[in-house]
Design an enzyme around this catalytic site. Structure first.
Site, PDB file in Angstrom:
ATOM      1  N   CYS A   1      -3.226  -1.335  -8.873  1.00  0.00           N
ATOM      2  CA  CYS A   1      -3.483  -0.037  -8.258  1.00  0.00           C
ATOM      3  C   CYS A   1      -4.553   0.721  -9.037  1.00  0.00           C
ATOM      4  O   CYS A   1      -4.434   0.893 -10.255  1.00  0.00           O
ATOM      5  CB  CYS A   1      -2.204   0.792  -8.203  1.00  0.00           C
ATOM      6  SG  CYS A   1      -2.449   2.415  -7.447  1.00  0.00           S
TER       7      CYS A   1
ATOM      8  N   LYS B   1       0.291  -8.728  -9.058  1.00  0.00           N
ATOM      9  CA  LYS B   1      -0.936  -8.359  -8.351  1.00  0.00           C
ATOM     10  C   LYS B   1      -1.882  -7.686  -9.339  1.00  0.00           C
ATOM     11  O   LYS B   1      -1.484  -6.753 -10.045  1.00  0.00           O
ATOM     12  CB  LYS B   1      -0.646  -7.431  -7.175  1.00  0.00           C
ATOM     13  CG  LYS B   1      -1.875  -7.188  -6.284  1.00  0.00           C
ATOM     14  CD  LYS B   1      -1.495  -6.487  -4.987  1.00  0.00           C
ATOM     15  CE  LYS B   1      -2.658  -6.487  -3.997  1.00  0.00           C
ATOM     16  NZ  LYS B   1      -3.786  -5.625  -4.424  1.00  0.00           N
TER      17      LYS B   1
ATOM     18  N   ASN C   1      -7.330 -11.313  -2.087  1.00  0.00           N
ATOM     19  CA  ASN C   1      -7.210  -9.980  -1.498  1.00  0.00           C
ATOM     20  C   ASN C   1      -8.547  -9.255  -1.634  1.00  0.00           C
ATOM     21  O   ASN C   1      -9.272  -9.461  -2.601  1.00  0.00           O
ATOM     22  CB  ASN C   1      -6.090  -9.223  -2.230  1.00  0.00           C
ATOM     23  CG  ASN C   1      -5.891  -7.804  -1.747  1.00  0.00           C
ATOM     24  OD1 ASN C   1      -5.692  -6.894  -2.557  1.00  0.00           O
ATOM     25  ND2 ASN C   1      -5.928  -7.567  -0.459  1.00  0.00           N
ATOM     26  N   GLY C   2      -8.855  -8.411  -0.646  1.00  0.00           N
ATOM     27  CA  GLY C   2     -10.062  -7.599  -0.706  1.00  0.00           C
ATOM     28  C   GLY C   2     -10.980  -7.850   0.469  1.00  0.00           C
ATOM     29  O   GLY C   2     -11.509  -8.954   0.628  1.00  0.00           O
TER      30      GLY C   2
ATOM     31  N   MET D   1       0.853  -1.191   0.000  1.00  0.00           N
ATOM     32  CA  MET D   1       0.000   0.000   0.000  1.00  0.00           C
ATOM     33  C   MET D   1       0.886   1.237   0.000  1.00  0.00           C
ATOM     34  O   MET D   1       1.677   1.439   0.931  1.00  0.00           O
ATOM     35  CB  MET D   1      -0.923   0.012   1.224  1.00  0.00           C
ATOM     36  CG  MET D   1      -1.960  -1.087   1.243  1.00  0.00           C
ATOM     37  SD  MET D   1      -2.996  -1.047   2.732  1.00  0.00           S
ATOM     38  CE  MET D   1      -1.855  -1.753   3.944  1.00  0.00           C
ATOM     39  N   ALA D   2       0.771   2.039  -1.061  1.00  0.00           N
ATOM     40  CA  ALA D   2       1.572   3.252  -1.161  1.00  0.00           C
ATOM     41  C   ALA D   2       1.252   4.181  -0.003  1.00  0.00           C
ATOM     42  O   ALA D   2       0.091   4.417   0.328  1.00  0.00           O
ATOM     43  CB  ALA D   2       1.305   3.952  -2.494  1.00  0.00           C
TER      44      ALA D   2
ATOM     45  N   GLN E   1       7.887  -4.116  -5.144  1.00  0.00           N
ATOM     46  CA  GLN E   1       6.853  -4.000  -6.165  1.00  0.00           C
ATOM     47  C   GLN E   1       7.192  -2.850  -7.109  1.00  0.00           C
ATOM     48  O   GLN E   1       7.507  -1.741  -6.657  1.00  0.00           O
ATOM     49  CB  GLN E   1       5.479  -3.756  -5.547  1.00  0.00           C
ATOM     50  CG  GLN E   1       4.374  -3.782  -6.602  1.00  0.00           C
ATOM     51  CD  GLN E   1       3.005  -3.443  -6.057  1.00  0.00           C
ATOM     52  OE1 GLN E   1       2.732  -2.290  -5.749  1.00  0.00           O
ATOM     53  NE2 GLN E   1       2.141  -4.454  -5.951  1.00  0.00           N
TER      54      GLN E   1
END
EC number: 1.3.1.-
Length: 345
Positions: free
Chosen positions: A107, A146, A207-208, A24-25, A77
């Site tokens: 993203c 991803k 994911n999610g 996560m940025a 990443q």
């Protein structure tokens, strides 16, 4: 329960458990990655780094590429839209110590998609194939990917992307159960992930909306995935990794962290941020993390959380931040802190 058996491997690296910290940025910097590892994350992925090496001299990129002292595997990443540039970025990161390269095609941020990177790539399957082949061919370390389920509801092409990935030599695939246009709204769907898992032989990571131990177990069972990836569910709750692992092993919830545990983790996390970023930047970045901790703290009502966040955000030094945290962990914190209005140690 059997959820801890036969843990998957990515290249020569075997996952220590089935719970992974999502990249996560602006969140998964080195201090947060190290904290999540300590609290049970079996695998962590760093913040995305641009594939353009000419931008790596910036302070932001230098900090994102800092994996000093982290145990193996160090997962970097990369994000971009040009196959040759991504391949070069993979090579350079491998030379700098990356042990796994992860390609970002998930993203949803506008500034990333506007550069034909992130989930925008899902609209061009030929380019996806070129990128995957170029990056895998550029390095002798594992490459992972991803993605989301597609660009929009009308173009759910995640299965085709997944098959391209496996054919190109991608060694693990993480799938967020939303398309790009959803961003983070609505609910994640897991049918697409289950379909992909049933057709691929490489590890698939779901994911999610993984926000509780029960949800993690439900998603793992429903999709047949090899692991779950936790993103926003870890913000303010890094204990979620040990909670999920405990639930996988015992089928019961572990006790929530005590006030003493919360105090220790907050002090350690905020101190690591000050050390990593320096006092000025570290104080600023600590504000969002402490805000997330407050949002996850069941002792406070939403209005109290809002007032306490404003109080903490006004603090301008490491010393006052530590004093505030220690006061906030007292049993009567809400009454005492809010009675002060502005905070004075």
């Amino acid at each position: 329960m059997t959820l801890m058996n036969t843990l998957p491997s990515i290249g020569r690296y075997r996952l220590s458990n089935r719970v992974i910290l999502a990249p996560m940025a602006g969140v998964t910097d080195r201090p947060f990655r190290q904290l999540c590892r300590q609290l049970g994350a079996g695998w962590v992925v760093g913040e995305m780094v641009t594939s353009d090496p000419s931008l790596w001299h910036t302070r932001k990129s230098q900090l994102r590429m800092d994996h000093q002292g982290e145990p193996a595997p160090r997962v970097v990443q990369i994000a971009g839209g040009d196959a040759d540039m991504l391949a070069q970025a993979a090579r350079l990161n491998a030379e700098l110590g990356a042990q796994i390269i992860d390609i970002n095609m998930g993203c949803p941020a506008k500034k990333v998609c506007n550069k034909a990177a992130g989930s925008a790539l899902l609209r061009d399957e030929a380019l996806v194939a070129d990128i995957l082949q170029a990056v895998v061919g550029a390095v002798d370390i594992p490459v992972t990917l991803k993605i989301r389920t597609g660009w929009c509801a009308a173009s759910n092409n995640a299965l085709r992307i997944a098959q391209l990935a496996e054919a190109a030599g991608i060694q693990a695939l993480a799938v967020h159960g939303r398309h790009r246009e959803q961003r983070y709204t609505g609910q994640a769907e897991y049918d697409t992930i289950a379909d992909i898992k049933s057709r691929l032989s490489i590890p698939v990571i779901a994911n999610g909306d993984i926000t509780s131990p029960e949800k993690a177990a439900e998603v793992l069972a429903y999709t047949g995935a090899d692991a779950v990836m936790v993103g926003r569910g870890a913000q303010g709750n890094p204990w979620i990794f040990q909670q999920i692992n405990h639930y996988f092993q015992h089928g019961t919830r572990m006790a929530p962290p005590s006030l003493a545990e919360r105090q220790q983790v907050l002090n350690g996390h905020v101190g690591a941020l000050h050390e990593f970023y320096g006092d000025t930047m570290g104080v600023r970045i600590a504000r969002k993390h402490v805000g997330w901790y407050l949002s996850d703290d069941p002792r406070f009502t939403p209005p109290q959380q809002h007032a306490l966040k404003q109080q903490f955000n006004a603090l301008a030094s490491p010393e006052t931040q530590f004093d505030w945290i220690n006061d906030a962990m007292a049993p009567d914190a809400a009454t005492r802190l809010l009675a002060k209005g502005s905070y004075a140690a």
